[in-house]
Every structure is written in structure tokens, then in C-alpha cells.
Design a protein around this motif. Structure first.
Motif, PDB file in Angstrom:
ATOM      1  N   PRO A 122       0.818  -1.216   0.000  1.00 13.66           N
ATOM      2  CA  PRO A 122       0.000   0.000   0.000  1.00 13.66           C
ATOM      3  C   PRO A 122       0.850   1.263   0.000  1.00 13.66           C
ATOM      4  CG  PRO A 122      -0.254  -1.223   2.074  1.00 13.66           C
ATOM      5  CD  PRO A 122       0.548  -2.084   1.149  1.00 13.66           C
ATOM      6  N   LEU A 123       1.985   1.223   0.742  1.00  9.65           N
ATOM      7  CA  LEU A 123       2.875   2.391   0.760  1.00  9.65           C
ATOM      8  C   LEU A 123       3.392   2.691  -0.645  1.00  9.65           C
ATOM      9  CD1 LEU A 123       4.901   1.621   4.015  1.00  9.65           C
ATOM     10  CD2 LEU A 123       3.389   3.575   3.664  1.00  9.65           C
TER      11      LEU A 123
ATOM     12  N   GLY B 112       0.771   4.251  -2.858  1.00 12.24           N
ATOM     13  CA  GLY B 112       0.575   5.656  -2.502  1.00 12.24           C
ATOM     14  C   GLY B 112       1.713   6.522  -2.998  1.00 12.24           C
ATOM     15  N   ILE B 113       2.947   6.068  -2.724  1.00 13.41           N
ATOM     16  CA  ILE B 113       4.109   6.891  -3.091  1.00 13.41           C
ATOM     17  C   ILE B 113       4.223   7.013  -4.612  1.00 13.41           C
ATOM     18  CG2 ILE B 113       6.618   7.100  -2.916  1.00 13.41           C
ATOM     19  CD1 ILE B 113       6.399   5.619  -0.227  1.00 13.41           C
TER      20      ILE B 113
ATOM     21  N   ALA C 159      15.573  10.524  -3.174  1.00 11.82           N
ATOM     22  CA  ALA C 159      15.700  10.342  -1.724  1.00 11.82           C
ATOM     23  C   ALA C 159      15.093   9.001  -1.306  1.00 11.82           C
ATOM     24  CB  ALA C 159      15.025  11.491  -0.982  1.00 11.82           C
ATOM     25  N   ILE C 160      13.952   8.658  -1.891  1.00  5.35           N
ATOM     26  CA  ILE C 160      13.328   7.380  -1.538  1.00  5.35           C
ATOM     27  C   ILE C 160      14.186   6.213  -2.046  1.00  5.35           C
ATOM     28  CG2 ILE C 160      11.304   5.907  -1.989  1.00  5.35           C
ATOM     29  CD1 ILE C 160       9.642   8.518  -1.757  1.00  5.35           C
ATOM     30  N   GLN C 161      14.816   6.416  -3.222  1.00  8.00           N
ATOM     31  CA  GLN C 161      15.718   5.373  -3.731  1.00  8.00           C
ATOM     32  C   GLN C 161      16.910   5.159  -2.799  1.00  8.00           C
ATOM     33  OE1 GLN C 161      15.155   3.127  -6.088  1.00  8.00           O
ATOM     34  NE2 GLN C 161      13.202   4.172  -5.907  1.00  8.00           N
ATOM     35  N   LEU C 162      17.311   6.214  -2.084  1.00 13.64           N
ATOM     36  CA  LEU C 162      18.465   6.082  -1.188  1.00 13.64           C
ATOM     37  C   LEU C 162      18.169   5.097  -0.053  1.00 13.64           C
ATOM     38  CD1 LEU C 162      19.959   9.674  -0.878  1.00 13.64           C
ATOM     39  CD2 LEU C 162      20.758   7.761  -2.253  1.00 13.64           C
ATOM     40  N   LEU C 163      16.885   4.923   0.266  1.00 10.28           N
ATOM     41  CA  LEU C 163      16.518   3.930   1.285  1.00 10.28           C
ATOM     42  C   LEU C 163      17.010   2.545   0.868  1.00 10.28           C
ATOM     43  CD1 LEU C 163      12.852   4.717   2.379  1.00 10.28           C
ATOM     44  CD2 LEU C 163      14.844   4.686   3.856  1.00 10.28           C
TER      45      LEU C 163
ATOM     46  N   ALA D  43      19.698   2.043  -0.819  1.00 12.76           N
ATOM     47  CA  ALA D  43      21.158   2.012  -0.849  1.00 12.76           C
ATOM     48  C   ALA D  43      21.740   1.770   0.542  1.00 12.76           C
ATOM     49  CB  ALA D  43      21.695   3.323  -1.418  1.00 12.76           C
ATOM     50  N   VAL D  44      20.962   2.082   1.570  1.00 15.05           N
ATOM     51  CA  VAL D  44      21.447   1.872   2.940  1.00 15.05           C
ATOM     52  C   VAL D  44      21.737   0.373   3.128  1.00 15.05           C
ATOM     53  CG1 VAL D  44      20.816   2.016   5.379  1.00 15.05           C
ATOM     54  CG2 VAL D  44      20.160   3.850   3.820  1.00 15.05           C
TER      55      VAL D  44
ATOM     56  N   VAL E 278      10.533  -1.648   4.700  1.00 19.48           N
ATOM     57  CA  VAL E 278      11.222  -0.390   4.402  1.00 19.48           C
ATOM     58  C   VAL E 278      12.294  -0.631   3.331  1.00 19.48           C
ATOM     59  CG1 VAL E 278      12.555   1.517   5.349  1.00 19.48           C
ATOM     60  CG2 VAL E 278      10.834   0.383   6.763  1.00 19.48           C
TER      61      VAL E 278
ATOM     62  N   LEU F 217      10.565  -1.389  -0.165  1.00 17.62           N
ATOM     63  CA  LEU F 217       9.703  -0.295  -0.614  1.00 17.62           C
ATOM     64  C   LEU F 217      10.273   0.483  -1.810  1.00 17.62           C
ATOM     65  CD1 LEU F 217       7.256   1.663   0.312  1.00 17.62           C
ATOM     66  CD2 LEU F 217       9.023   2.885   1.554  1.00 17.62           C
TER      67      LEU F 217
ATOM     68  N   LEU G 232       9.383  -8.998  -7.320  1.00 13.44           N
ATOM     69  CA  LEU G 232      10.791  -8.650  -7.115  1.00 13.44           C
ATOM     70  C   LEU G 232      11.025  -8.279  -5.646  1.00 13.44           C
ATOM     71  CD1 LEU G 232      13.601  -7.996  -8.544  1.00 13.44           C
ATOM     72  CD2 LEU G 232      12.908  -5.633  -8.213  1.00 13.44           C
TER      73      LEU G 232
ATOM     74  N   ARG H 133      13.457 -10.217  -3.031  1.00 12.00           N
ATOM     75  CA  ARG H 133      14.516  -9.568  -2.248  1.00 12.00           C
ATOM     76  C   ARG H 133      14.337  -9.873  -0.763  1.00 12.00           C
ATOM     77  NH1 ARG H 133      18.591  -5.911  -4.001  1.00 12.00           N
ATOM     78  NH2 ARG H 133      18.545  -6.170  -6.239  1.00 12.00           N
TER      79      ARG H 133
ATOM     80  N   SER I  74      -1.620   9.531   0.065  1.00 11.46           N
ATOM     81  CA  SER I  74      -0.434   9.231  -0.750  1.00 11.46           C
ATOM     82  C   SER I  74       0.705  10.188  -0.418  1.00 11.46           C
ATOM     83  CB  SER I  74      -0.767   9.343  -2.235  1.00 11.46           C
ATOM     84  OG  SER I  74      -1.704   8.361  -2.575  1.00 11.46           O
TER      85      SER I  74
ATOM     86  N   PHE J 183       2.212   9.190   2.787  1.00 10.58           N
ATOM     87  CA  PHE J 183       3.085   8.018   2.619  1.00 10.58           C
ATOM     88  C   PHE J 183       4.475   8.446   2.134  1.00 10.58           C
ATOM     89  CE2 PHE J 183      -0.305   4.470   1.920  1.00 10.58           C
ATOM     90  CZ  PHE J 183      -0.649   4.576   3.252  1.00 10.58           C
ATOM     91  N   ALA J 184       4.487   9.358   1.152  1.00  9.61           N
ATOM     92  CA  ALA J 184       5.771   9.804   0.615  1.00  9.61           C
ATOM     93  C   ALA J 184       6.564  10.547   1.686  1.00  9.61           C
ATOM     94  CB  ALA J 184       5.555  10.687  -0.610  1.00  9.61           C
TER      95      ALA J 184
ATOM     96  N   LEU K 168      10.273   9.589   3.415  1.00 11.66           N
ATOM     97  CA  LEU K 168      11.381  10.531   3.600  1.00 11.66           C
ATOM     98  C   LEU K 168      11.752  10.625   5.079  1.00 11.66           C
ATOM     99  CD1 LEU K 168      10.324  13.400   1.176  1.00 11.66           C
ATOM    100  CD2 LEU K 168      12.014  11.600   0.811  1.00 11.66           C
TER     101      LEU K 168
ATOM    102  N   LEU L  21      13.992   7.745   6.087  1.00  8.78           N
ATOM    103  CA  LEU L  21      15.390   7.969   5.695  1.00  8.78           C
ATOM    104  C   LEU L  21      16.056   8.935   6.680  1.00  8.78           C
ATOM    105  CD1 LEU L  21      17.623   7.491   3.559  1.00  8.78           C
ATOM    106  CD2 LEU L  21      16.824   9.561   2.428  1.00  8.78           C
TER     107      LEU L  21
ATOM    108  N   SER M  34      19.568  -9.929  -8.052  1.00 10.20           N
ATOM    109  CA  SER M  34      18.700  -9.907  -6.874  1.00 10.20           C
ATOM    110  C   SER M  34      18.831 -11.158  -6.020  1.00 10.20           C
ATOM    111  CB  SER M  34      17.231  -9.756  -7.297  1.00 10.20           C
ATOM    112  OG  SER M  34      17.031  -8.561  -7.983  1.00 10.20           O
TER     113      SER M  34
ATOM    114  N   VAL N 293      28.437   5.010   1.349  1.00  7.33           N
ATOM    115  CA  VAL N 293      27.556   4.404   0.354  1.00  7.33           C
ATOM    116  C   VAL N 293      26.588   5.433  -0.229  1.00  7.33           C
ATOM    117  CG1 VAL N 293      25.641   2.781   0.119  1.00  7.33           C
ATOM    118  CG2 VAL N 293      27.726   2.061   1.262  1.00  7.33           C
ATOM    119  N   LEU N 294      26.030   6.286   0.627  1.00  9.71           N
ATOM    120  CA  LEU N 294      25.080   7.286   0.134  1.00  9.71           C
ATOM    121  C   LEU N 294      25.783   8.313  -0.754  1.00  9.71           C
ATOM    122  CD1 LEU N 294      22.590   7.899   3.088  1.00  9.71           C
ATOM    123  CD2 LEU N 294      22.439   6.303   1.179  1.00  9.71           C
TER     124      LEU N 294
ATOM    125  N   ASN O 162      26.313   6.812  -4.092  1.00 10.71           N
ATOM    126  CA  ASN O 162      25.051   6.762  -4.834  1.00 10.71           C
ATOM    127  C   ASN O 162      24.688   8.118  -5.426  1.00 10.71           C
ATOM    128  OD1 ASN O 162      22.977   4.353  -4.908  1.00 10.71           O
ATOM    129  ND2 ASN O 162      24.329   4.046  -3.157  1.00 10.71           N
TER     130      ASN O 162
ATOM    131  N   ARG P 184      24.541   9.345  -9.421  1.00  9.40           N
ATOM    132  CA  ARG P 184      23.376   9.962 -10.055  1.00  9.40           C
ATOM    133  C   ARG P 184      23.713  11.318 -10.658  1.00  9.40           C
ATOM    134  NH1 ARG P 184      18.912   6.820  -8.330  1.00  9.40           N
ATOM    135  NH2 ARG P 184      19.699   5.457  -6.706  1.00  9.40           N
TER     136      ARG P 184
END
Lengths: 330, 277
Positions: A106-107, A110-111, A130-134, A136-137, A194, A197, A248, A252, B18, B21-22, B26, B29, B113, B262-263, B266, B270
């Protein structure tokens, strides 16, 4: 490609790709070597996967021979009596991964809606990144965060009310019984949610962006609201790829190791409660490997577990890829 | 059909959820980064970089783990980058529509993966057990196997963006394929390929599970690749689960270092890609 002309006459061209045709014989040989190494590297990737499967199978073979197919549905893990079975870990692996997907889905919907329809154009890129960086952690960081931050919060604020509220209920009550230890299946699923996501969201956004504008505009034209267009046009259009994206995420989560090892409790007994300590295949391998000496049935059983995990992940990931690709072709 | 007012209300509600959620993602993070800074920064003294891992209470650091990680990552990249680059080129050029190409592309997606702990187990059964010991080499090779699919994927994607006309022009001048690929196609896709390499380094830097059964970890100073070798993720794993406060603090300091590294990689990757597009 027997070129007789030389690039030397044109200085600009000479700089770009060097003298051409001047070292024909050498060139032909190096070309053969080059093409061969291209093919070799491509085939190497194939062989690599085959080798991984074969070595895990070979390593786990003694365990399969000792326990037969019963290995798959025996709930024992006893190093003292050397009686091993994979049921608890298979259950834990699938259950925790499904929890992760159920929370992340659901998250992600929404996102993805936010990123593709609502957010101002200028903000889409930075928020998406920024969300993609989650993703990378590193997973060990999620493990520490889960162990030191999330688990205590779960034990103090989430698990006790759920146990009091839902524990006594018939039918589903068993999922919410037991002591509030902080860790367990639900916490592991939450942390993995998380982590997966960003993967699911990114593929959702990519799919949504491939919806032909004409389709969406037609729906707006007959008076649809943004949400109605999203739900009735965009999602049905990208349905197959979106299911693939979810697969996918599941794939993971199935193989996630470090984050789970920190919070799941690593108990090798079967228990249905979301709050009870459990184990996944990956966490069991990480946790028990240091105490498994070479040549013991325990090590063989761990390798057999690894093989089973590989088979499960392979099926899920292959299905995911098939779904995503088939949608993109249309 | 519901009335317009109801449909509008529903639309606004879903939009609000929505957006929430976004914002929540954030926030997560930010929360993780905040935790790392809060717990890791105070522990990040000079000793972290100048002293090796020592028993609790002796003011140890992470020097051997940091150096061990850097060595293993460097070797993994030296092995993985050329293979990945060539295999990615194969998928985009010679093998594009061949059967081998299709299967290799599929296999690469699976490897990308696949659970990283199984790569560790594989290297254990393939190298560590037969050769009789954990080693830095084994760790580096396990990381290389994780690096390859990342490089293959980005290389293929980036080469596919290079216009066919460029290749044809070079071929028409009589250039052999290795010159076309190395001097024209790779050069045109340079930024994208570098991006893939940066992302691969970031992946190798954060992986813990594949090192558990390969380089194992080492609490003394050792640059010998044929012996067990320390690494930052393994040291963090060992220290975070320990009952000693100073070890746990060091684990947080290490966690902060890895995550920032790492960040940054990344984000650099980009930016690199965005600048050249």
C-alpha cells in the motif's frame, strides 16, 4: 571488413579512432581475441549461476540423503541429536517476506501515485531519488536500526496493545499471542518492508510513466478525477508489470540476511505468533554457520537450506522478470 | 455513480494519504540518518582511524577493518569490472539477439537480486573449504560476484542508448570491432559506465553476509590476503551484538562511516549521470 583506406588523411578522424587499416593482420587477431572475450564473459555469467546452484546442491546432498525429502517438512533443528529439518526456516522465510510485501505494497501504491501524479514536477526527481536512497542503505544498518531503535519501540508501544486487543479473538487470535519481546516475525517484516519499498515504488513509477498519455487524457476527458484515472486506467494498464514488481520485492525479502538476523530472534522452533522469535533460512545460515564444523551433518544441512533458498528465490525472481518483461513488450 | 462531491472528496483523501506516505518514507530515511549521526558521531574519534580492533575497554579503533574493506573492495572491483564490462558489452552488441545472450541476460537479472548470503556460501564450498581456510581472497571474490551483475546491467543499458549510427560510421571507416567498441561505443557511454561502477562499489562496500564465510574477519592487523581479513561490515556485526558499551559505540561509528560512504557514492553516481545526459 577489409578496408584499404587509411584514416591518416583526416586528422580529426585519426584522433577519434586511430589509424585504420594500417595494422590489418594485428587488427584481425586482436579483433578475434576481443570478440572471443566478449562471448567468454557472457558465457561466464551463465556458468557462474550454474556453478552456484551446483555447488549448493552438492554441498547439501549429504543432508538430503540423510533425511530424504522429509528434510523439507521436518520442524526439528537439533545439533545434539543431529536431527535437522527445514520447515521452521522455510515457514519463517516465506511468512516474514509476505509480511514485508503486505506492508510495503500500500505504501508503494501511494508513493507511486504521489510521484507520478501529485507532486510538483520540480520535486519529483529529488523526492524519488531520496526514496531510492533507502534502498542504498546497507542491510546491516537496517539490522542495527531495527535492533536498537525499532525493537524497543515495538516492545513498548506496538506489541502490548495488539496482544491485549487481538490476542483473545477467535480464529486470528493465535497470531497475536505471547510476550512482547520487541523482535520476532512482525518486526523483521516491518524492517524488510522499508528495504523493499524503494524497489517496488521505482518499478511502479516506471510502469505508470509508460502509460500512453492518450489513455489517461481520454479518461480525464470524460470527467475522471486523478485518483479514478490512476485506479481505472493507469493501474490496469500496468497490472502485469506491477505484479512483477511486487514479486521482485518478495524475492529480495526472501533472501534478506543481516537485517533479519538482528531482529527475528533466531529461534529454531515453530510458532505461529507474529511476535514470537523465529528464523529464516538466511538468518539461520548466518547464525549457525560459525558453529558448524566442516564435514558435519549440520554444515551439510545449512548448505541444503541454502539450496532450498536459492530454488525459492529463483522461482520468484524468474516469475517477476517474466511478468515485467511481458508487460513492457506490449 | 457517486455524486461529484463524494468523488472529489475521495480523490482529495487518497491524494492526502499518498502524500503522507511519501513524507513518511522521507521521514524514515531522515530517522535512520539521524540515529546514525546521533549514535555514531560522538564515537567517531581519531582512534577509529588510527587504532585497530582491540578487546573491550582498551580504546580500540577500526583501522584494520577499514583497510581490510578497502583492499577487498579494490580487488573485487579489479576482478568484477572487466568481466562485467565485457559481459555487458556482449549483451548489447554481439550477443544481443542470440540465444546465449537471452539466457545470459536472464541469468544476470537473477544474480542481481539473488540472496547475497548464498554467494558467500558458494565461495565457501568452492574456495574456502577445498583450499583449507578463510582468506581475504575469498572475501574479495565473493564481492566480485556481487559486483559483476551490477556492472553488466548498467553497461548494457548504457550501450543500448548509444546511437547505432555511431557504430556504423566507425565500421564504415574500416575499424575492427574492438576499436569500434573501445574507442567509440564505450567512450560515448562513458558516463553511464562509470555510474555503474560507482554503484557497484557502493554495493560491495555495504555487503556483510557474503563475507561471513569467506574473509571471516580478523581482529589483528593483517594485510595478508591468504589469511582471514577484517572488514568494516563484519566488525560492525561483531561489535553491535556484543554486550560491551565501547564496542557498541564503535559499531555505530563504523555504521555511520559505511552509510555516509555508500550514500555519497550513490548520489555521486546519479549526479554524474545527470550531468552528462
Amino acid at each position: 571488413m577489409d578496408a584499404t583506406m587509411s584514416g591518416a588523411g583526416n586528422p580529426a578522424m585519426g584522433r577519434a579512432i586511430g589509424p585504420i587499416g594500417s595494422e590489418k593482420a594485428v587488427g584481425r587477431l586482436s579483433d578475434r581475441v576481443f570478440v572471443a572475450s566478449l562471448w567468454g564473459s557472457g558465457i561466464f555469467v551463465l556458468v557462474l549461476l550454474g556453478l552456484i546452484i551446483a555447488m549448493l546442491f552438492e554441498g547439501g546432498l549429504p543432508a538430503f540423503q540423510a533425511f530424504g525429502l522429509d528434510f523439507l517438512w521436518t520442524a526439528a533443528w537439533n545439533p545434539v541429536t543431529e536431527n535437522f529439518g527445514a520447515l521452521v526456516m522455510i515457514y519463517g522465510t516465506i511468512f516474514s517476506a509476505v509480511i514485508a510485501v503486505v506492508i510495503a505494497l500500500p505504501l508503494s501504491f501511494g508513493i507511486a501515485f504521489f510521484l507520478s501524479e501529485i507532486a510538483p514536477q520540480a520535486l519529483r526527481k529529488p523526492i524519488g531519488v531520496a526514496i531510492q536512497l533507502l534502498a542504498a542503505v546497507p542491510s546491516i544498518i537496517y539490522g542495527m536500526w531495527g535492533f536498537f531503535i525499532i525493537s524497543p519501540l515495538m516492545a513498548a508501544y506496538v506489541q502490548p496493545p495488539l496482544i491485549d486487543l487481538l490476542g483473545p479473538l477467535p480464529v486470528i487470535g493465535f497470531l497475536f499471542q505471547g510476550p512482547a519481546l520487541g523482535g520476532g516475525m512482525l518486526t523483521a517484516g516491518l524492517i524488510m518492508a522499508v528495504m523493499i519499498l524503494p524497489f517496488i515504488t521505482a518499478m511502479f513509477v516506471e510502469t505508470l510513466e509508460s502509460v500512453p498519455p492518450m489513455l489517461k487524457e481520454s479518461a480525464y476527458g470524460v470527467g475522471g478525477t486523478t485518483y479514478e484515472v490512476y485506479k481505472n486506467v493507469s493501474i490496469p494498464y500496468g497490472r502485469t508489470a506491477m505484479v512483477g514488481a511486487v514479486m521482485l520485492g518478495l524475492g529480495r525479502a526472501l533472501g534478506e540476511t543481516m537485517a533479519v538476523t538482528f531482529v527475528i530472534g533466531n529461534a529454531t522452533r515453530l510458532s505461529a505468533s507474529l511476535f514470537a522469535p523465529g528464523a529464516t533460512i538466511a538468518s539461520t545460515i548466518a547464525n549457525e554457520f560459525p558453529e558448524a564444523a566442516q564435514g558435519t551433518l549440520k554444515l551439510d544441512s545449512l548448505l541444503a537450506l541454502g539450496f532450498i533458498l536459492f530454488v525459492i528465490s529463483f522461482i520468484v525472481l524468474a516469475l517477476s522478470r517474466f511478468l515485467v518483461r511481458s508487460n513492457l513488450k506490449n | 455513480m457517486a455524486s461529484l462531491a463524494v468523488r472529489r472528496a475521495k480523490d482529495s483523501t487518497i491524494k492526502a494519504i499518498s502524500t503522507a506516505f511519501a513524507v513518511f518514507a522521507l521521514f524514515l530515511l531522515a530517522w535512520i540518518l539521524f540515529t546514525l549521526i546521533q549514535k555514531g558521531l560522538p564515537a567517531l574519534g581519531l582512534n577509529v582511524f588510527t587504532r585497530i580492533t582491540l578487546p573491550p575497554g582498551q580504546n580500540g579503533g577500526l583501522l584494520n577493518a577499514i583497510v581490510g574493506s578497502l583492499i577487498q573492495i579494490a580487488i573485487a572491483m579489479l576482478i568484477g569490472t572487466p568481466i562485467g564490462l565485457m559481459a555487458g558489452t556482449f549483451l548489447a552488441e554481439n550477443g544481443k539477439t542470440t540465444k546465449v545472450g537471452h539466457v545470459a541476460r536472464f541469468v544476470n537479472d537473477i544474480l542481481l537480486s539473488a540472496p547475497s548470503i548464498l554467494v558467500g556460501l558458494f565461495v565457501y564450498t568452492f574456495l574456502v573449504a577445498p583450499l583449507g581456510g578463510f582468506s581475504g581472497w575469498a572475501g574479495a571474490i565473493a564481492l566480485a560476484i556481487l559486483v559483476i551483475p551490477v556492472v553488466v546491467r548498467t553497461t548494457e543499458d548504457m550501450l543500448n542508448l548509444v546511437p547505432v549510427g555511431l557504430r556504423e560510421a566507425a565500421f564504415a571507416l574500416g575499424a575492427p570491432q574492438w576499436k569500434v567498441v573501445m574507442l567509440v561505443t564505450w567512450r560515448a557511454a562513458q558516463a553511464g559506465i562509470v555510474t555503474g561502477i560507482l554503484l557497484a562499489i557502493a554495493r560491495a562496500a555495504g555487503e556483510t553476509a557474503p563475507l561471513l564465510f569467506t574473509s571471516l574477519g580478523n581482529n589483528s592487523w593483517s594485510l595478508d590476503l591468504s589469511r582471514p581479513m577484517a572488514s568494516l561490515p563484519i566488525a560492525i556485526y561483531q561489535y553491535a551484538g556484543s554486550p560491551f558499551d565501547d564496542w557498541v559505540s564503535l559499531a555505530w561509528a563504523g555504521a555511520l562511516l559505511i552509510t555516509v560512504g555508500v550514500l555519497v557514492l550513490n548520489i555521486l553516481a546519479r549526479l554524474f549521470l545527470a550531468r552528462t545526459k
